[in-house]
Motif scaffolding. Structure first.
Motif, PDB file in Angstrom:
ATOM      1  N   ASN A  14      -4.651  -2.670 -15.214  1.00  0.00           N
ATOM      2  CA  ASN A  14      -6.047  -2.281 -15.390  1.00  0.00           C
ATOM      3  C   ASN A  14      -7.018  -3.422 -15.171  1.00  0.00           C
ATOM      4  N   VAL A  15      -6.589  -4.656 -15.331  1.00  0.00           N
ATOM      5  CA  VAL A  15      -7.453  -5.783 -14.932  1.00  0.00           C
ATOM      6  C   VAL A  15      -7.688  -5.720 -13.421  1.00  0.00           C
ATOM      7  N   VAL A  16      -6.600  -5.580 -12.668  1.00  0.00           N
ATOM      8  CA  VAL A  16      -6.701  -5.488 -11.209  1.00  0.00           C
ATOM      9  C   VAL A  16      -7.453  -4.224 -10.802  1.00  0.00           C
ATOM     10  N   GLY A  17      -7.114  -3.099 -11.431  1.00  0.00           N
ATOM     11  CA  GLY A  17      -7.722  -1.828 -11.073  1.00  0.00           C
ATOM     12  C   GLY A  17      -9.218  -1.798 -11.321  1.00  0.00           C
ATOM     13  N   THR A  18      -9.677  -2.430 -12.378  1.00  0.00           N
ATOM     14  CA  THR A  18     -11.104  -2.468 -12.681  1.00  0.00           C
ATOM     15  C   THR A  18     -11.867  -3.313 -11.671  1.00  0.00           C
ATOM     16  N   LEU A  19     -11.285  -4.413 -11.250  1.00  0.00           N
ATOM     17  CA  LEU A  19     -11.981  -5.334 -10.344  1.00  0.00           C
ATOM     18  C   LEU A  19     -12.106  -4.783  -8.930  1.00  0.00           C
ATOM     19  N   VAL A  20     -11.007  -4.326  -8.347  1.00  0.00           N
ATOM     20  CA  VAL A  20     -11.034  -3.876  -6.946  1.00  0.00           C
ATOM     21  C   VAL A  20     -10.175  -2.645  -6.700  1.00  0.00           C
ATOM     22  N   GLY A  21      -9.674  -2.023  -7.763  1.00  0.00           N
ATOM     23  CA  GLY A  21      -8.759  -0.904  -7.580  1.00  0.00           C
ATOM     24  C   GLY A  21      -7.362  -1.420  -7.288  1.00  0.00           C
ATOM     25  N   GLY A  22      -6.437  -0.499  -7.165  1.00  0.00           N
ATOM     26  CA  GLY A  22      -5.070  -0.883  -6.829  1.00  0.00           C
ATOM     27  C   GLY A  22      -4.206  -1.226  -8.011  1.00  0.00           C
ATOM     28  N   GLY A  23      -4.652  -0.860  -9.234  1.00  0.00           N
ATOM     29  CA  GLY A  23      -3.822  -1.135 -10.401  1.00  0.00           C
ATOM     30  C   GLY A  23      -2.492  -0.407 -10.358  1.00  0.00           C
ATOM     31  N   GLY A  24      -2.480   0.728  -9.666  1.00  0.00           N
ATOM     32  CA  GLY A  24      -1.241   1.472  -9.519  1.00  0.00           C
ATOM     33  C   GLY A  24      -0.183   0.725  -8.734  1.00  0.00           C
ATOM     34  N   LEU A  25      -0.606  -0.289  -7.987  1.00  0.00           N
ATOM     35  CA  LEU A  25       0.326  -1.155  -7.267  1.00  0.00           C
ATOM     36  C   LEU A  25       1.292  -1.818  -8.235  1.00  0.00           C
ATOM     37  N   ILE A  26       0.818  -2.046  -9.461  1.00  0.00           N
ATOM     38  CA  ILE A  26       1.626  -2.702 -10.483  1.00  0.00           C
ATOM     39  C   ILE A  26       2.322  -1.675 -11.371  1.00  0.00           C
ATOM     40  N   SER A  27       1.553  -0.732 -11.883  1.00  0.00           N
ATOM     41  CA  SER A  27       2.097   0.174 -12.901  1.00  0.00           C
ATOM     42  C   SER A  27       3.064   1.217 -12.356  1.00  0.00           C
ATOM     43  N   LEU A  28       2.706   1.895 -11.261  1.00  0.00           N
ATOM     44  CA  LEU A  28       3.561   2.983 -10.785  1.00  0.00           C
ATOM     45  C   LEU A  28       4.930   2.506 -10.299  1.00  0.00           C
ATOM     46  N   PRO A  29       5.021   1.472  -9.439  1.00  0.00           N
ATOM     47  CA  PRO A  29       6.352   1.005  -9.022  1.00  0.00           C
ATOM     48  C   PRO A  29       7.205   0.530 -10.190  1.00  0.00           C
ATOM     49  N   THR A  30       6.573  -0.111 -11.188  1.00  0.00           N
ATOM     50  CA  THR A  30       7.323  -0.591 -12.347  1.00  0.00           C
ATOM     51  C   THR A  30       7.950   0.571 -13.108  1.00  0.00           C
ATOM     52  N   MET A  31       7.169   1.617 -13.317  1.00  0.00           N
ATOM     53  CA  MET A  31       7.696   2.780 -14.041  1.00  0.00           C
ATOM     54  C   MET A  31       8.803   3.477 -13.264  1.00  0.00           C
ATOM     55  N   LEU A  32       8.640   3.535 -11.942  1.00  0.00           N
ATOM     56  CA  LEU A  32       9.678   4.167 -11.124  1.00  0.00           C
ATOM     57  C   LEU A  32      10.962   3.344 -11.145  1.00  0.00           C
ATOM     58  N   LEU A  33      10.820   2.002 -11.128  1.00  0.00           N
ATOM     59  CA  LEU A  33      11.990   1.132 -11.195  1.00  0.00           C
ATOM     60  C   LEU A  33      12.720   1.284 -12.527  1.00  0.00           C
ATOM     61  N   MET A  34      11.977   1.640 -13.576  1.00  0.00           N
ATOM     62  CA  MET A  34      12.582   1.820 -14.898  1.00  0.00           C
ATOM     63  C   MET A  34      13.233   3.193 -15.044  1.00  0.00           C
ATOM     64  N   GLY A  35      13.158   3.988 -13.981  1.00  0.00           N
ATOM     65  CA  GLY A  35      13.867   5.260 -13.977  1.00  0.00           C
ATOM     66  C   GLY A  35      13.065   6.480 -14.358  1.00  0.00           C
ATOM     67  N   LEU A  36      11.732   6.347 -14.508  1.00  0.00           N
ATOM     68  CA  LEU A  36      10.927   7.513 -14.828  1.00  0.00           C
ATOM     69  C   LEU A  36      10.829   8.425 -13.606  1.00  0.00           C
ATOM     70  N   PRO A  37      10.897   9.733 -13.794  1.00  0.00           N
ATOM     71  CA  PRO A  37      10.669  10.656 -12.684  1.00  0.00           C
ATOM     72  C   PRO A  37       9.267  10.446 -12.120  1.00  0.00           C
ATOM     73  N   VAL A  38       9.091  10.657 -10.821  1.00  0.00           N
ATOM     74  CA  VAL A  38       7.829  10.336 -10.165  1.00  0.00           C
ATOM     75  C   VAL A  38       6.655  11.085 -10.792  1.00  0.00           C
ATOM     76  N   HIS A  39       6.836  12.356 -11.128  1.00  0.00           N
ATOM     77  CA  HIS A  39       5.726  13.109 -11.705  1.00  0.00           C
ATOM     78  C   HIS A  39       5.403  12.636 -13.128  1.00  0.00           C
ATOM     79  N   SER A  40       6.408  12.192 -13.886  1.00  0.00           N
ATOM     80  CA  SER A  40       6.165  11.659 -15.230  1.00  0.00           C
ATOM     81  C   SER A  40       5.453  10.313 -15.154  1.00  0.00           C
ATOM     82  N   ALA A  41       5.818   9.493 -14.164  1.00  0.00           N
ATOM     83  CA  ALA A  41       5.165   8.195 -13.978  1.00  0.00           C
ATOM     84  C   ALA A  41       3.704   8.382 -13.589  1.00  0.00           C
ATOM     85  N   ILE A  42       3.444   9.301 -12.659  1.00  0.00           N
ATOM     86  CA  ILE A  42       2.061   9.577 -12.253  1.00  0.00           C
ATOM     87  C   ILE A  42       1.275  10.136 -13.435  1.00  0.00           C
TER      88      ILE A  42
END
Length: 244
Positions: A14-42
């Protein structure tokens, strides 16, 4: 341990996302790597971003850097788009959502070199025949997938030549509206894993507040290059995930 990691991911994203967007670059791949289903991560991203984006917008709104009229116009289009996007996402595969993300971000990156828009202006934000559909589309994209939606919004606001801090405020209220609409869909369809989502949300609130304070320290001439860097990183990350 998972809860601590999700909290940290929420802060940094959210620091990155607030400044220029793209916070999902950090959060979504991390959650997917931890095994969360894609729809649950989103869905976790949608719920956490709903709260965090509202808190950061209110900071800017209280300083009167965004008017209620401007915010209301953004809310109407992004809320409708978020609801539609969330509904559409429930019928699309993760692969199709990824392809849509790559195409939209690539388009935004290319067009950023064509326009003369920047964040030096002092004009108020007005919705017209071009901006309304664009906001609706960004809201739909945010509801469907998410990563890069704020980045797309910042490109749109740059084209209107408004001040950077106003653009941040409008992007935040837009994220709130689209994520709120999408969250309704994800919650109602039972996609949310609540313990991890709450940990992510708590970190997101902290990160959003830090992001707003850092935004005041950035110079306008640095924003477009940062946007392009984040866009390229988003495209590379999403393409790599797609190829895997």
């Amino acid at each position: 341990m998972e809860f601590i990691l999700f909290f940290i991911v929420g802060v940094v994203g959210n620091v990155v996302g607030t400044l220029v967007g793209g916070g999902g670059l950090i959060s979504l791949p991390t959650m997917l790597l931890m095994g969360l289903p894609v729809h649950s991560a989103i869905g976790a991203n949608k719920v956490s971003n709903t709260i965090s984006s509202l808190t950061s917008f209110l900071v800017i709104f209280k300083q009167k850097e965004v008017s209620g009229k401007e915010a209301s116009a953004v809310i109407v289009f992004c809320l409708g788009g978020g609801i539609l996007g969330g509904l559409i996402a429930s019928f699309l595969s993760g692969q199709m959502l990824t392809i849509i993300a790559i195409l939209l971000l690539s388009f935004a990156f290319v067009t950023s070199f064509m326009g003369s828009g920047n964040f030096d202006g002092t004009e108020s934000f007005r919705v017209n025949r071009k901006i309304g559909p664009a906001l609706l589309g960004i809201g739909m994209y945010d509801g469907m997938f998410g990563p890069g939606s704020s980045t797309l919004a910042m490109y749109l606001y740059a084209s209107q030549k408004i001040a950077y801090i106003r653009a941040v405020g409008l992007a935040r209220i837009g994220v709130f509206a689209s994520c709120f609409g999408a969250s309704i869909t994800y919650i109602s369809t039972g996609k949310i894993i609540w313990p991890l989502t709450i940990a992510l949300m708590m970190g997101a609130i902290v990160g959003a507040q830090l992001g707003v304070r850092l935004a005041r320290k950035l110079k306008s001439e640095h924003i477009k290059p940062l946007l392009r860097v984040v866009t390229v990183l988003l495209i590379v990350q999403i393409v790599m995930d797609y190829l895997k």
